[in-house]
Design an enzyme around this catalytic site. Sequence first.
Site, PDB file in Angstrom:
ATOM      1  N   HIS A   4      49.640  46.200 -22.735  1.00  0.00           N
ATOM      2  CA  HIS A   4      50.482  44.794 -22.440  1.00  0.00           C
ATOM      3  C   HIS A   4      51.225  44.537 -23.559  1.00  0.00           C
ATOM      4  CE1 HIS A   4      51.191  40.229 -21.897  1.00  0.00           C
ATOM      5  NE2 HIS A   4      50.960  40.382 -20.550  1.00  0.00           N
ATOM      6  N   ASP A   8      49.503  42.466 -13.557  1.00  0.00           N
ATOM      7  CA  ASP A   8      49.547  42.746 -12.940  1.00  0.00           C
ATOM      8  C   ASP A   8      48.765  43.614 -11.952  1.00  0.00           C
ATOM      9  OD1 ASP A   8      51.936  41.222 -12.633  1.00  0.00           O
ATOM     10  OD2 ASP A   8      52.692  42.269 -15.196  1.00  0.00           O
TER      11      ASP A   8
HETATM   12  N1  ACO Z   1      49.607  55.029 -19.914  1.00  0.00           N
HETATM   13  C1  ACO Z   1      49.571  55.519 -21.100  1.00  0.00           C
HETATM   14  N2  ACO Z   1      50.178  55.181 -21.783  1.00  0.00           N
HETATM   15  C2  ACO Z   1      50.248  54.930 -22.338  1.00  0.00           C
HETATM   16  C3  ACO Z   1      50.323  53.214 -21.700  1.00  0.00           C
HETATM   17  C4  ACO Z   1      50.398  53.553 -20.437  1.00  0.00           C
HETATM   18  N3  ACO Z   1      50.307  52.271 -19.497  1.00  0.00           N
HETATM   19  N4  ACO Z   1      50.531  51.966 -22.296  1.00  0.00           N
HETATM   20  C5  ACO Z   1      51.077  52.289 -23.571  1.00  0.00           C
HETATM   21  N5  ACO Z   1      50.375  54.263 -23.616  1.00  0.00           N
HETATM   22  C6  ACO Z   1      49.812  54.780 -24.457  1.00  0.00           C
HETATM   23  C7  ACO Z   1      51.265  54.905 -25.405  1.00  0.00           C
HETATM   24  O1  ACO Z   1      51.913  56.099 -24.888  1.00  0.00           O
HETATM   25  C8  ACO Z   1      51.376  54.765 -26.965  1.00  0.00           C
HETATM   26  O2  ACO Z   1      50.865  56.071 -27.158  1.00  0.00           O
HETATM   27  P1  ACO Z   1      50.740  56.151 -28.755  1.00  0.00           P
HETATM   28  O3  ACO Z   1      50.035  55.893 -29.725  1.00  0.00           O
HETATM   29  O4  ACO Z   1      49.665  57.992 -29.027  1.00  0.00           O
HETATM   30  O5  ACO Z   1      51.781  56.902 -29.060  1.00  0.00           O
HETATM   31  C9  ACO Z   1      50.432  53.900 -27.310  1.00  0.00           C
HETATM   32  O6  ACO Z   1      49.837  53.466 -26.055  1.00  0.00           O
HETATM   33  C10 ACO Z   1      50.865  52.225 -27.586  1.00  0.00           C
HETATM   34  O7  ACO Z   1      51.946  52.340 -26.549  1.00  0.00           O
HETATM   35  P2  ACO Z   1      53.444  50.990 -27.135  1.00  0.00           P
HETATM   36  O8  ACO Z   1      54.636  51.707 -26.155  1.00  0.00           O
HETATM   37  O9  ACO Z   1      53.364  51.074 -28.312  1.00  0.00           O
HETATM   38  O10 ACO Z   1      52.370  49.625 -26.570  1.00  0.00           O
HETATM   39  P3  ACO Z   1      53.324  48.637 -25.865  1.00  0.00           P
HETATM   40  O11 ACO Z   1      52.605  47.796 -26.469  1.00  0.00           O
HETATM   41  O12 ACO Z   1      55.099  48.608 -26.825  1.00  0.00           O
HETATM   42  O13 ACO Z   1      53.934  48.118 -24.438  1.00  0.00           O
HETATM   43  C11 ACO Z   1      53.710  47.964 -21.956  1.00  0.00           C
HETATM   44  C12 ACO Z   1      53.042  47.773 -23.944  1.00  0.00           C
HETATM   45  C13 ACO Z   1      55.159  48.066 -21.876  1.00  0.00           C
HETATM   46  C14 ACO Z   1      53.380  47.070 -21.512  1.00  0.00           C
HETATM   47  C15 ACO Z   1      52.892  49.521 -21.930  1.00  0.00           C
HETATM   48  O14 ACO Z   1      51.293  49.697 -22.027  1.00  0.00           O
HETATM   49  C16 ACO Z   1      53.486  49.953 -20.551  1.00  0.00           C
HETATM   50  O15 ACO Z   1      54.822  50.631 -20.578  1.00  0.00           O
HETATM   51  N6  ACO Z   1      52.154  49.914 -19.367  1.00  0.00           N
HETATM   52  C17 ACO Z   1      52.837  50.186 -18.008  1.00  0.00           C
HETATM   53  C18 ACO Z   1      53.349  49.517 -18.195  1.00  0.00           C
HETATM   54  C19 ACO Z   1      52.995  47.694 -17.378  1.00  0.00           C
HETATM   55  O16 ACO Z   1      52.546  47.788 -16.408  1.00  0.00           O
HETATM   56  N7  ACO Z   1      53.609  47.009 -17.635  1.00  0.00           N
HETATM   57  C20 ACO Z   1      53.999  45.529 -17.050  1.00  0.00           C
HETATM   58  C21 ACO Z   1      52.332  44.554 -18.517  1.00  0.00           C
HETATM   59  S1  ACO Z   1      52.211  42.835 -18.269  1.00  0.00           S
HETATM   60  C22 ACO Z   1      53.878  42.483 -17.922  1.00  0.00           C
HETATM   61  O17 ACO Z   1      54.406  42.869 -19.046  1.00  0.00           O
HETATM   62  C23 ACO Z   1      54.440  41.466 -17.424  1.00  0.00           C
END
Ligand code: ACO
Length: 429
Positions: free
Chosen positions: A307, A364
């Site tokens: 998130h 979600d």
């Molecule tokens: N699956 C696998 N790896 C992930 C995921 C995931 N769902 N989410 C983050 N990571 C990893 C990234 O690859 C990154 O790894 P690294 O440090 O080795 O490069 C690390 O975790 C941090 O990820 P970021 O993208 O920097 O985290 P950020 O806080 O920017 O993103 C987000 C948050 C967009 C929600 C992300 O976790 C994601 O894409 N999740 C899946 C989609 C989702 O469920 N979205 C709904 C969120 S709820 C809402 O917004 C209403």
Amino acid sequence: MSETVKATIEGKEIAFPVIVGTENEKAIDIAKLRAETGYITYDDGYKNTAACRSKITFIDGEQGILQYRGYPIEQLAEKSNFLETAYLVIFGELPTKAELAHFRELIAEHTPIHHNMRHHFEGFPASAPPMAILAAMFNAVSCYSSHLLEVDYDRETLLEASAKLLGKTSTIAAYTHKKASGRPFCHSNPTLDYSANFLHMMFSEPYKEYLGHPDVVRALDLILVLHADHEQNCSTSTVRMVGSSRVNLFASVSAGVAALWGPLHGGANLAVIQQLERIHSAGMTIDQVIDKAKDKNSDFRLMGFGHRIYKNFDPRAKILKTACDRVLDALKRKDPLLDIARAIEERALEDSYFVDRKLYPNVDFYSGIVMRAIGIPLDMFTVMFAMGRMPGWIANWQEMRQDPKSVINRPRQVYEGHTKRDYLAMDKR
Ligand code: ACO
């Protein structure tokens, strides 16, 4: 003396007042920046910008805190219900028994739609996206309530407008589903609570009354409570932005629906189920799914994990997980997607990749699973989100309208296009 922050701009030192919120959040007040220096600030996506002062919802993403009007979400989830929480969010205080009973009655009174509004449904093709219908119908509702098109609501008018929006949302949502599936519309039952009545309008047939399992009704109500507000997210900011032009509540909320429709906002729970469907149809094992999510050469991410704001845990997900388990146990529904979801959750929660990055299932993930188990069609998921978010939209619109200092929202830009050039028709060059 109140705190200030100093900046030196083109050799001139300027002090900006600091605004401190009740939970000690600090903001630099740059209201005089342009007038005094000619500069503006640039903040793509408003990630560092407070666009308003609000008394409605507090979030601390690091600590996993979410409070409506000061009440922790955990307490509301345990002790309250959607209508009481909606009243709290909109009016600022929990209702007395009498106030809640009156609110409930008003909502029941306003839940049926005007007979003429049925013709609007006839005009939509069966394949119309439910969010398009919802956005259109909120504007249509306003055509039947001209006194609610005013923008200065006293308490009674706000009560009526809130009852109308909350009541009509459930009817419009259920009718949209009936229309898409070609089944007859079902009248509301005023003796039922809000969530039970919505499920009744969605799933009852003329020959068979839908009787929702209490755990199912409670889980749906909980989803609505958990979505009631989330401070200045994209759709709520949109409601404020549109409302700042002094347009009525119904048009503002309709714009909020449009903002929520986008996959980056309201579509995340949908994405969870769609990903599970792809995993299932491709016959992937749980090991393959987890490995792919960890593979840095792949852009595959586990939908419903992680998130932007909640960096330790999503307090709403924690609450919904228990309800989700209860619903799945109560329904005993055989569904391979739900089995895959549970297996992924179990594996990810003990895998160091996810644990180290604090990637937990978000709200979600569980709301998608619960809605799927209840039988809510995929294209209605975002409509359910809109139903839950309605109190937050109303409260934010009203808060802005009541603020004597509120002005039309008009951000600036950094212009990067052509400098001045003279007109010359294209084919004369
Ligand atoms: N699956 C696998 N790896 C992930 C995921 C995931 N769902 N989410 C983050 N990571 C990893 C990234 O690859 C990154 O790894 P690294 O440090 O080795 O490069 C690390 O975790 C941090 O990820 P970021 O993208 O920097 O985290 P950020 O806080 O920017 O993103 C987000 C948050 C967009 C929600 C992300 O976790 C994601 O894409 N999740 C899946 C989609 C989702 O469920 N979205 C709904 C969120 S709820 C809402 O917004 C209403």
